[in-house]
Design an enzyme around this catalytic site. Sequence first.
Site, PDB file in Angstrom:
ATOM      1  N   TYR A   1     -19.698  67.540   0.855  1.00 17.61           N
ATOM      2  CA  TYR A   1     -18.337  68.228   0.853  1.00 17.61           C
ATOM      3  C   TYR A   1     -17.704  68.202  -0.541  1.00 17.61           C
ATOM      4  O   TYR A   1     -17.504  69.241  -1.136  1.00 17.61           O
ATOM      5  CB  TYR A   1     -17.570  67.804   1.821  1.00 17.61           C
TER       6      TYR A   1
HETATM    7  N1  LIG Z   1      -6.970  70.092   5.384  1.00 18.58           N
HETATM    8  C1  LIG Z   1      -6.964  69.302   4.280  1.00 18.58           C
HETATM    9  O1  LIG Z   1      -6.518  68.102   4.301  1.00 18.58           O
HETATM   10  C2  LIG Z   1      -7.690  69.839   3.059  1.00 18.58           C
HETATM   11  C3  LIG Z   1      -7.886  68.785   2.082  1.00 18.58           C
HETATM   12  C4  LIG Z   1      -8.321  69.119   0.699  1.00 18.58           C
HETATM   13  C5  LIG Z   1      -8.965  70.410   0.650  1.00 18.58           C
HETATM   14  N2  LIG Z   1      -8.910  71.420   1.696  1.00 18.58           N
HETATM   15  C6  LIG Z   1      -9.195  72.751   1.776  1.00 18.58           C
HETATM   16  O2  LIG Z   1      -8.404  73.809   2.148  1.00 18.58           O
HETATM   17  C7  LIG Z   1      -9.013  74.805   2.708  1.00 18.58           C
HETATM   18  C8  LIG Z   1      -8.297  74.964   3.974  1.00 18.58           C
HETATM   19  O3  LIG Z   1      -8.554  73.776   4.992  1.00 18.58           O
HETATM   20  P1  LIG Z   1      -8.171  73.736   6.271  1.00 18.58           P
HETATM   21  O4  LIG Z   1      -7.938  72.393   6.720  1.00 18.58           O
HETATM   22  O5  LIG Z   1      -7.196  74.686   6.638  1.00 18.58           O
HETATM   23  O6  LIG Z   1      -9.540  74.231   7.068  1.00 18.58           O
HETATM   24  P2  LIG Z   1      -9.619  75.065   8.404  1.00 18.58           P
HETATM   25  O7  LIG Z   1     -11.369  74.825   8.830  1.00 18.58           O
HETATM   26  O8  LIG Z   1      -8.692  74.815   9.273  1.00 18.58           O
HETATM   27  O9  LIG Z   1      -9.500  76.308   7.917  1.00 18.58           O
HETATM   28  C9  LIG Z   1     -10.825  77.022   7.035  1.00 18.58           C
HETATM   29  C10 LIG Z   1     -11.027  78.697   7.744  1.00 18.58           C
HETATM   30  O10 LIG Z   1     -12.015  79.224   6.841  1.00 18.58           O
HETATM   31  C11 LIG Z   1     -12.902  79.963   7.598  1.00 18.58           C
HETATM   32  N3  LIG Z   1     -14.111  80.334   6.928  1.00 18.58           N
HETATM   33  C12 LIG Z   1     -15.035  79.164   6.981  1.00 18.58           C
HETATM   34  N4  LIG Z   1     -16.132  79.711   6.415  1.00 18.58           N
HETATM   35  C13 LIG Z   1     -15.715  81.075   6.178  1.00 18.58           C
HETATM   36  C14 LIG Z   1     -16.591  82.440   5.726  1.00 18.58           C
HETATM   37  N5  LIG Z   1     -17.999  82.340   5.329  1.00 18.58           N
HETATM   38  N6  LIG Z   1     -16.117  83.632   5.690  1.00 18.58           N
HETATM   39  C15 LIG Z   1     -14.905  83.861   6.096  1.00 18.58           C
HETATM   40  N7  LIG Z   1     -14.058  82.708   6.705  1.00 18.58           N
HETATM   41  C16 LIG Z   1     -14.755  81.524   6.727  1.00 18.58           C
HETATM   42  C17 LIG Z   1     -12.929  79.248   9.038  1.00 18.58           C
HETATM   43  O11 LIG Z   1     -13.176  80.050  10.154  1.00 18.58           O
HETATM   44  C18 LIG Z   1     -11.416  78.578   9.114  1.00 18.58           C
HETATM   45  O12 LIG Z   1     -10.739  79.358   9.943  1.00 18.58           O
HETATM   46  C19 LIG Z   1     -10.514  74.402   2.778  1.00 18.58           C
HETATM   47  O13 LIG Z   1     -10.838  75.044   1.573  1.00 18.58           O
HETATM   48  C20 LIG Z   1     -10.422  73.067   2.435  1.00 18.58           C
HETATM   49  O14 LIG Z   1     -11.774  72.463   2.287  1.00 18.58           O
HETATM   50  C21 LIG Z   1      -8.150  70.809   2.960  1.00 18.58           C
END
Ligand SMILES: NC(=O)c1ccc[n+]([C@@H]2O[C@H](COP(=O)([O-])OP(=O)(O)OC[C@H]3O[C@@H](n4cnc5c(N)ncnc54)[C@H](O)[C@@H]3O)[C@@H](O)[C@H]2O)c1
Length: 304
Positions: free
Chosen positions: A141
């Site tokens: 990741y």
């Molecule tokens: N939650 C955290 O603590 C955290 C920390 C650091 C970074 N991030 C980053 O922030 C972003 C959002 O995280 P989150 O926790 O809301 O994740 P999440 O899994 O709740 O949301 C991600 C969304 O992206 C969609 N998705 C994935 N692949 C896709 C594709 N090919 N086409 C269209 N949609 C697609 C999924 O269906 C999902 O709804 C991500 O990039 C994650 O890596 C999150």
Amino acid sequence: MVRVVVTGAAGFIGSRVAEAAAEAGHDVLAVDAPDRSLAPATARRTWDALGPPRIELDLASADLAPLASADVVVHLAGRPGIRSSWDAGDAVHRDNVVATRRVLAAARGRVVVASSSSVYGSAGRDRPTREDDPLAPASPYAVSKVAVEGLARRRPDTVVLRYFSVYGPGQRPDMAFHRFTEAALAGRPLPVFGDGRKARSFTHVDDVVAATLAAMTAEAPGGTAINVGHPEPVTVRAAIALLGRVLGVRPEIETAEPVAGDADRTWADPSLARELLGWTPRIALADGLADQIAWHREIALAVL
Ligand SMILES: NC(=O)c1ccc[n+]([C@@H]2O[C@H](COP(=O)([O-])OP(=O)(O)OC[C@H]3O[C@@H](n4cnc5c(N)ncnc54)[C@H](O)[C@@H]3O)[C@@H](O)[C@H]2O)c1
């Protein structure tokens, strides 16, 4: 008012960014994958109830023409999670790197891209992590997010946000506070990976939304990476003690093997975010946890 596309809008952070951008008066188009199979069940319900107009696009394969008319694309879609990334095979590359490459190519205006504190590996003990510190990704990741950042740097009007352990209402079910709260409410021991001494710059989702909205229009050199994290790290054990206090219980802990590639400590220096985005995290962990616990109680009542 700007025309903004929010990708990953069925997800934890994306759903709240899409709603907040619409509330702020922007013209929002919400995008997520057709089956939203990656989104937690609660976020799937959020998608169905989302205020702004929505379209379903697999960003790794679909025609992304709808992105071209936006002033800003906030790209939050992706496949998050260090633990699951070891078993996810090519999907991590597809949904993080390939999707981002295609989004960056299709967008015409500013793109705000979600990255992660995991690009740093572990923070030291003497000072918080700054954006120009060396990167040491330690999981598939984290490696994919370093690649995402590399692509973003090659495009002029792009801002990269390095989010630190986001929590609050709507948190993904695989994340620590979600698992802990559900276990505590059910009277089960709390499942902790490792000895609970790992420390995190836990950051409330409302603070993350505020930084993300600010990044849509902030003046920043192309490709700039900005920490979006609370400056006071808290150990998992201390967070569990707080959680117990809010719930009025003495939580029991059940330890499991530590997760490979999970940093011992994350510790954000948010000075650049203050300078470029005018952003400082406002929500203390005790208040933020109370907020998340209230949400868990609400969804428990909703399924009765
Ligand atoms: N939650 C955290 O603590 C955290 C920390 C650091 C970074 N991030 C980053 O922030 C972003 C959002 O995280 P989150 O926790 O809301 O994740 P999440 O899994 O709740 O949301 C991600 C969304 O992206 C969609 N998705 C994935 N692949 C896709 C594709 N090919 N086409 C269209 N949609 C697609 C999924 O269906 C999902 O709804 C991500 O990039 C994650 O890596 C999150």
